[in-house]
Design an enzyme around this catalytic site. Sequence first.
Site, PDB file in Angstrom:
ATOM      1  N   LYS A   1      20.836   1.119 -21.669  1.00 15.32           N
ATOM      2  CA  LYS A   1      20.753   2.090 -20.565  1.00 15.32           C
ATOM      3  C   LYS A   1      21.452   3.402 -20.915  1.00 15.32           C
ATOM      4  O   LYS A   1      21.019   4.474 -20.479  1.00 15.32           O
ATOM      5  CB  LYS A   1      21.340   1.495 -19.282  1.00 15.32           C
ATOM      6  CG  LYS A   1      20.534   0.353 -18.682  1.00 15.32           C
ATOM      7  CD  LYS A   1      19.090   0.731 -18.342  1.00 15.32           C
ATOM      8  CE  LYS A   1      18.419  -0.343 -17.478  1.00 15.32           C
ATOM      9  NZ  LYS A   1      16.977  -0.069 -17.280  1.00 15.32           N
TER      10      LYS A   1
ATOM     11  N   THR B   1      16.465  -9.675  -6.947  1.00 23.37           N
ATOM     12  CA  THR B   1      15.036  -9.737  -7.279  1.00 23.37           C
ATOM     13  C   THR B   1      14.798 -10.953  -8.165  1.00 23.37           C
ATOM     14  O   THR B   1      15.754 -11.648  -8.536  1.00 23.37           O
ATOM     15  CB  THR B   1      14.574  -8.482  -8.040  1.00 23.37           C
ATOM     16  OG1 THR B   1      15.289  -8.423  -9.280  1.00 23.37           O
ATOM     17  CG2 THR B   1      14.822  -7.209  -7.247  1.00 23.37           C
TER      18      THR B   1
ATOM     19  N   TYR C   1      27.021  -7.217 -18.677  1.00 22.14           N
ATOM     20  CA  TYR C   1      25.841  -6.359 -18.837  1.00 22.14           C
ATOM     21  C   TYR C   1      25.656  -5.978 -20.311  1.00 22.14           C
ATOM     22  O   TYR C   1      24.548  -5.686 -20.764  1.00 22.14           O
ATOM     23  CB  TYR C   1      25.938  -5.117 -17.947  1.00 22.14           C
ATOM     24  CG  TYR C   1      24.602  -4.448 -17.685  1.00 22.14           C
ATOM     25  CD1 TYR C   1      23.602  -5.104 -16.990  1.00 22.14           C
ATOM     26  CD2 TYR C   1      24.349  -3.154 -18.146  1.00 22.14           C
ATOM     27  CE1 TYR C   1      22.383  -4.500 -16.743  1.00 22.14           C
ATOM     28  CE2 TYR C   1      23.127  -2.537 -17.903  1.00 22.14           C
ATOM     29  CZ  TYR C   1      22.156  -3.214 -17.208  1.00 22.14           C
ATOM     30  OH  TYR C   1      20.943  -2.614 -16.977  1.00 22.14           O
TER      31      TYR C   1
HETATM   32  O1  0WE Z   1      19.046  -4.119 -15.792  1.00 22.85           O
HETATM   33  C1  0WE Z   1      19.273  -5.163 -15.216  1.00 22.85           C
HETATM   34  C2  0WE Z   1      18.859  -6.490 -15.825  1.00 22.85           C
HETATM   35  C3  0WE Z   1      17.605  -6.414 -16.664  1.00 22.85           C
HETATM   36  C4  0WE Z   1      17.415  -7.663 -17.474  1.00 22.85           C
HETATM   37  C5  0WE Z   1      17.451  -8.929 -16.909  1.00 22.85           C
HETATM   38  C6  0WE Z   1      17.280 -10.046 -17.702  1.00 22.85           C
HETATM   39  C7  0WE Z   1      17.391 -11.433 -17.145  1.00 22.85           C
HETATM   40  C8  0WE Z   1      16.566 -12.423 -17.946  1.00 22.85           C
HETATM   41  C9  0WE Z   1      17.201  -7.542 -18.835  1.00 22.85           C
HETATM   42  N1  0WE Z   1      17.025  -8.639 -19.636  1.00 22.85           N
HETATM   43  C10 0WE Z   1      17.047  -9.873 -19.068  1.00 22.85           C
HETATM   44  N2  0WE Z   1      16.865 -10.940 -19.897  1.00 22.85           N
HETATM   45  C11 0WE Z   1      16.672 -12.195 -19.420  1.00 22.85           C
HETATM   46  O2  0WE Z   1      16.552 -13.152 -20.218  1.00 22.85           O
HETATM   47  N3  0WE Z   1      19.964  -5.133 -14.030  1.00 22.85           N
HETATM   48  C12 0WE Z   1      20.419  -3.855 -13.511  1.00 22.85           C
HETATM   49  C13 0WE Z   1      20.283  -6.335 -13.243  1.00 22.85           C
HETATM   50  C14 0WE Z   1      21.587  -6.868 -13.780  1.00 22.85           C
HETATM   51  O3  0WE Z   1      21.636  -7.594 -14.911  1.00 22.85           O
HETATM   52  C15 0WE Z   1      22.967  -7.895 -15.158  1.00 22.85           C
HETATM   53  C16 0WE Z   1      23.765  -7.332 -14.155  1.00 22.85           C
HETATM   54  C17 0WE Z   1      22.882  -6.657 -13.269  1.00 22.85           C
HETATM   55  C18 0WE Z   1      23.259  -5.895 -12.043  1.00 22.85           C
HETATM   56  C19 0WE Z   1      23.544  -8.622 -16.208  1.00 22.85           C
HETATM   57  C20 0WE Z   1      24.916  -8.772 -16.226  1.00 22.85           C
HETATM   58  C21 0WE Z   1      25.715  -8.216 -15.254  1.00 22.85           C
HETATM   59  C22 0WE Z   1      25.146  -7.482 -14.204  1.00 22.85           C
END
Ligand code: 0WE
Length: 174
Positions: A81, A112, A74
């Site tokens: 965050k 999602t 993350y």
């Molecule tokens: O906040 C998030 C992810 C938001 C997000 C997702 C992406 C994917 C595509 C932000 N930036 C990007 N950039 C991209 O290129 N989450 C809470 C979902 C999430 O993301 C993770 C998680 C979880 C859960 C990434 C790593 C590990 C766990």
Amino acid sequence: MGKLDILVHCLAFADKEGLVGDFSAIPKEAFTQALEISTYSLASLTKVAKPLMTEGGSILTLSYLGGVKVIPNYNLMGIAKAGLEMSVRYLASELGPLNIRVNAISAGPIRTLASSAVGGILDMIHHVEQVAPLKRTVTQTEVGNAAAFLCSDLASGITGQVLYVDAGYEIMGM
Ligand code: 0WE
């Protein structure tokens, strides 16, 4: 636009470079971009919403446990965050005298379109299903229901809070 009662901020982005590999290797440009889009945008939107919320209001944003505890990969979004959750507190303090409440929901992982771009999301969901007190993940409807509560007058005494909608996962130590 006239008058505004509710603002829901649901916006985040980090370059792939910031969501994989060594945290110490995150490029400065990726860091700046992620913080601008995912963190600064709440203060930026609040600035323009504030004069429209003439009869009080409710501002809500979406966060994730990775802003408080280390979640593998993350990485950069965790920093974003953490800043977002602290922004909620400073904004709640600023806007409270105007009867504008500012809160966040920290949701558990949900399958999602956006999360399908995250490597290993299914393993993470499986882990939560085993460890969380409710032995399952949360649904988008459950997050929406909590959002409706926080944005409504039912939550009139709540501001500056991060509400976990995560099937109880956050309370567990092991
Ligand atoms: O906040 C998030 C992810 C938001 C997000 C997702 C992406 C994917 C595509 C932000 N930036 C990007 N950039 C991209 O290129 N989450 C809470 C979902 C999430 O993301 C993770 C998680 C979880 C859960 C990434 C790593 C590990 C766990």
